[in-house]
Design a protein around this motif. Structure first.
Motif, mmCIF file in Angstrom:
data_model
loop_
_atom_site.group_PDB
_atom_site.id
_atom_site.type_symbol
_atom_site.label_atom_id
_atom_site.label_comp_id
_atom_site.label_asym_id
_atom_site.label_seq_id
_atom_site.Cartn_x
_atom_site.Cartn_y
_atom_site.Cartn_z
ATOM 1 N N CYS A 17 16.792 -15.921 75.288
ATOM 2 C CA CYS A 17 16.323 -16.980 76.188
ATOM 3 C C CYS A 17 14.808 -17.076 76.063
ATOM 4 O O CYS A 17 14.116 -16.060 76.161
ATOM 5 C CB CYS A 17 16.722 -16.672 77.634
ATOM 6 S SG CYS A 17 18.506 -16.807 77.930
ATOM 7 N N LEU A 18 14.327 -18.277 75.822
ATOM 8 C CA LEU A 18 12.892 -18.531 75.673
ATOM 9 C C LEU A 18 12.535 -19.820 76.406
ATOM 10 O O LEU A 18 13.376 -20.703 76.558
ATOM 11 C CB LEU A 18 12.511 -18.662 74.189
ATOM 12 C CG LEU A 18 12.781 -17.448 73.299
ATOM 13 C CD1 LEU A 18 12.560 -17.811 71.830
ATOM 14 C CD2 LEU A 18 11.900 -16.264 73.691
ATOM 15 N N MET B 200 4.255 -23.724 76.030
ATOM 16 C CA MET B 200 3.117 -23.414 75.165
ATOM 17 C C MET B 200 2.497 -22.054 75.473
ATOM 18 O O MET B 200 1.842 -21.468 74.611
ATOM 19 C CB MET B 200 2.061 -24.516 75.242
ATOM 20 C CG MET B 200 2.516 -25.843 74.650
ATOM 21 S SD MET B 200 3.423 -25.732 73.075
ATOM 22 C CE MET B 200 2.217 -24.963 72.002
ATOM 23 N N ALA B 201 2.702 -21.527 76.672
ATOM 24 C CA ALA B 201 2.219 -20.167 76.954
ATOM 25 C C ALA B 201 2.949 -19.181 76.048
ATOM 26 O O ALA B 201 2.319 -18.369 75.355
ATOM 27 C CB ALA B 201 2.445 -19.816 78.417
ATOM 28 N N PHE B 202 4.273 -19.260 76.046
ATOM 29 C CA PHE B 202 5.038 -18.379 75.158
ATOM 30 C C PHE B 202 4.752 -18.687 73.688
ATOM 31 O O PHE B 202 4.487 -17.788 72.882
ATOM 32 C CB PHE B 202 6.542 -18.498 75.426
ATOM 33 C CG PHE B 202 7.351 -17.934 74.298
ATOM 34 C CD1 PHE B 202 7.434 -16.568 74.119
ATOM 35 C CD2 PHE B 202 7.948 -18.767 73.358
ATOM 36 C CE1 PHE B 202 8.116 -16.036 73.034
ATOM 37 C CE2 PHE B 202 8.622 -18.248 72.274
ATOM 38 C CZ PHE B 202 8.717 -16.872 72.115
ATOM 39 N N TRP C 94 15.155 -11.622 76.591
ATOM 40 C CA TRP C 94 14.240 -12.636 77.129
ATOM 41 C C TRP C 94 12.824 -12.149 76.884
ATOM 42 O O TRP C 94 12.496 -11.015 77.227
ATOM 43 C CB TRP C 94 14.496 -12.819 78.630
ATOM 44 C CG TRP C 94 13.637 -13.829 79.319
ATOM 45 C CD1 TRP C 94 13.088 -14.951 78.772
ATOM 46 C CD2 TRP C 94 13.236 -13.825 80.704
ATOM 47 N NE1 TRP C 94 12.372 -15.659 79.725
ATOM 48 C CE2 TRP C 94 12.452 -14.984 80.915
ATOM 49 C CE3 TRP C 94 13.464 -12.970 81.773
ATOM 50 C CZ2 TRP C 94 11.896 -15.292 82.155
ATOM 51 C CZ3 TRP C 94 12.912 -13.275 83.006
ATOM 52 C CH2 TRP C 94 12.145 -14.431 83.203
ATOM 53 N N ILE C 95 11.996 -12.972 76.267
ATOM 54 C CA ILE C 95 10.594 -12.618 76.052
ATOM 55 C C ILE C 95 9.768 -13.510 76.968
ATOM 56 O O ILE C 95 9.749 -14.730 76.802
ATOM 57 C CB ILE C 95 10.183 -12.802 74.575
ATOM 58 C CG1 ILE C 95 11.047 -11.919 73.690
ATOM 59 C CG2 ILE C 95 8.705 -12.469 74.378
ATOM 60 C CD1 ILE C 95 11.053 -12.305 72.234
#
Length: 435
Positions: free
Chosen positions: A179-180, A190-192, A257-258
């Protein structure tokens, strides 16, 4: 007659007390820790009966928009703003915020983590106090990984993460490999994605402020991201930001999840999570460089210059970011729910360390995130998951929309990144960065 005078005097006193009461309007984000702050704010009102709190709780993108508009126009709708490490130095430089000086002696500012303090300062002056601070990390289901005999190292690579997503994806059982974030926004997808681009060797701008969005590094990182979220992620990814992925993961639907380290306290709370006790934690994956692979952020409380109640607002902020508040959360909500990432004392508290199995990974991630060296190649900007210039809020959101279009299949990877490149070049020329 005498009784009437006494009664009248009593009415007069109660009227003057009511008239003396100050109402603070607080704008905050609908993240779990802020919901807890609102829930416990009755304790503040008991301690300070002359201050009443009026809450405006909004989703992240909406909060950013409303708060930015309000402070830029000096509208004065709010007395306390929830802002982050992106806005604080810029708004402090603009003279839009009240300096956080003259704090109570027992506040113990030296106890606040140095990287977090630095991120909320401009020219050595502090303009916000951290409610919680975070980096980003990999959160994974230990039970699902064990079933596939997958061991997760303390520092995974993106090649490993991609391989695990493929192995663990079982949508027929309601389990997605990864999950991203996909919701467009400079502080959402855009943060990730900026951390992913950084570690793949990319950067937002070269040393001359020329955008690098259609570079090979961006193409590789975004191409990999699109494959992951479309093949091994949940449906409707472009509607999923931090809050939606937190719900999916706590419901047991994400093998991995990152995202923000602050999520761990929620995931480990059995009152709010079906996967409490089943989660493992590791540093964010790296590709060609560790630089910029994990972010540094703080959700902090600040006072706009337009507030007519700056002293009362400072009283509230000092309470909400104090050691006493952290102890209040720990004792009433469980120590796993205590606001993380702000104070050294939290990370030496045996109650917190016992409850927060993720504490060491979080502290290490915060301490090793370097906003001054966020990329492999040199850059003219500061910031890991953002570029610390006023224009980035619009640029990041616009590029996030282009990438959501690629994910949704509305445009190809090549065309989407070329369009984003052209749009950002135009903005940078109009802003005077480029000739």
């Amino acid at each position: 007659m005498r009784l009437w005078k006494i009664l009248f005097a009593g009415v007069g006193l109660s009227l003057s007390a009511a008239l003396a009461q100050t109402t603070l309007t607080i704008a905050t984000v609908n993240n779990p820790d802020m919901v807890t702050m609102q829930k416990l704010s009755g304790e503040f009102e008991k301690k300070y009966p002359n201050i009443k709190l009026n809450w405006v709780v909004l989703p992240e993108n909406e909060l950013r928009q409303k708060v930015t508009t309000d402070i830029a126009t000096n509208a004065g709708s709010y007395d306390v703003l929830t802002i982050g490490t992106y806005e604080t130095p810029i708004w402090g430089k603009n003279g839009w915020l009240v300096e956080m000086s003259g704090l109570p002696q027992n506040y113990d500012l030296e106890d606040v983590l140095k990287p977090v303090r630095a991120g909320l300062s401009y020219n050595g002056k502090l303009y916000a106090l951290p409610f919680y601070a975070e980096s980003s990390m990999l959160m994974y289901r230990k039970d699902l990984f064990a079933a596939k005999k997958i061991a997760v190292p303390a520092q995974p690579t993106w090649d490993q993460a991609i391989s695990w997503a493929k192995q663990l994806n079982e949508p027929s059982k309601g389990i997605y490999g990864i999950c991203l974030r996909g919701l467009p926004g400079w502080g959402e997808n855009m943060a990730f994605l900026t951390t992913m681009i950084n570690t793949y060797g990319g950067r937002w701008f070269d040393e001359s402020w020329q955008p690098q969005i259609n570079s090979p590094e961006w193409k590789k990182a975004i191409g990999q991201y699109v494959e992951l979220v479309t093949k091994y992620g949940p449906p409707g990814v472009t509607g999923n930001g931090f809050t939606e992925n937190l719900t999916l993961t706590s419901d047991g639907k994400c093998a991995m999840w990152i995202d923000a380290t602050v999520a761990a306290g929620f995931l480990e709370n059995p009152k709010s999570s079906k996967v409490a006790g089943k989660m493992g934690y590791a540093k964010s994956p790296v590709a060609v460089t560790p630089n910029g692979s994990h972010w540094l952020w703080s959700w902090a409380l600040a006072i706009p210059k337009s507030s007519k109640h700056a002293e009362e607002a400072k009283t509230f902020i000092a309470w909400a970011t104090s050691k006493d508040y952290i102890n209040l959360v720990g004792s009433t909500q469980g120590w796993v729910s205590a606001p993380p990432g702000t104070r050294y004392s939290t990370y030496s508290n045996p109650n917190y360390l016992k409850a927060a199995v993720f504490a060491k990974t979080v502290l290490d991630s915060i301490n090793t995130a370097d906003p001054t060296k966020p990329t492999l190649k040199p850059v003219p900007y500061v910031g890991v998951q953002f570029v610390a210039i006023p224009e980035f809020q619009a640029i990041g959101t616009q590029v996030g929309q282009f990438i959501a279009g690629i994910v949704a299949g509305k445009t190809s990877l090549e065309d989407g990144l070329n369009q984003a490149q052209a749009a950002v070049e135009k903005t940078m020329k109009e802003a005077g960065y480029l000739k």
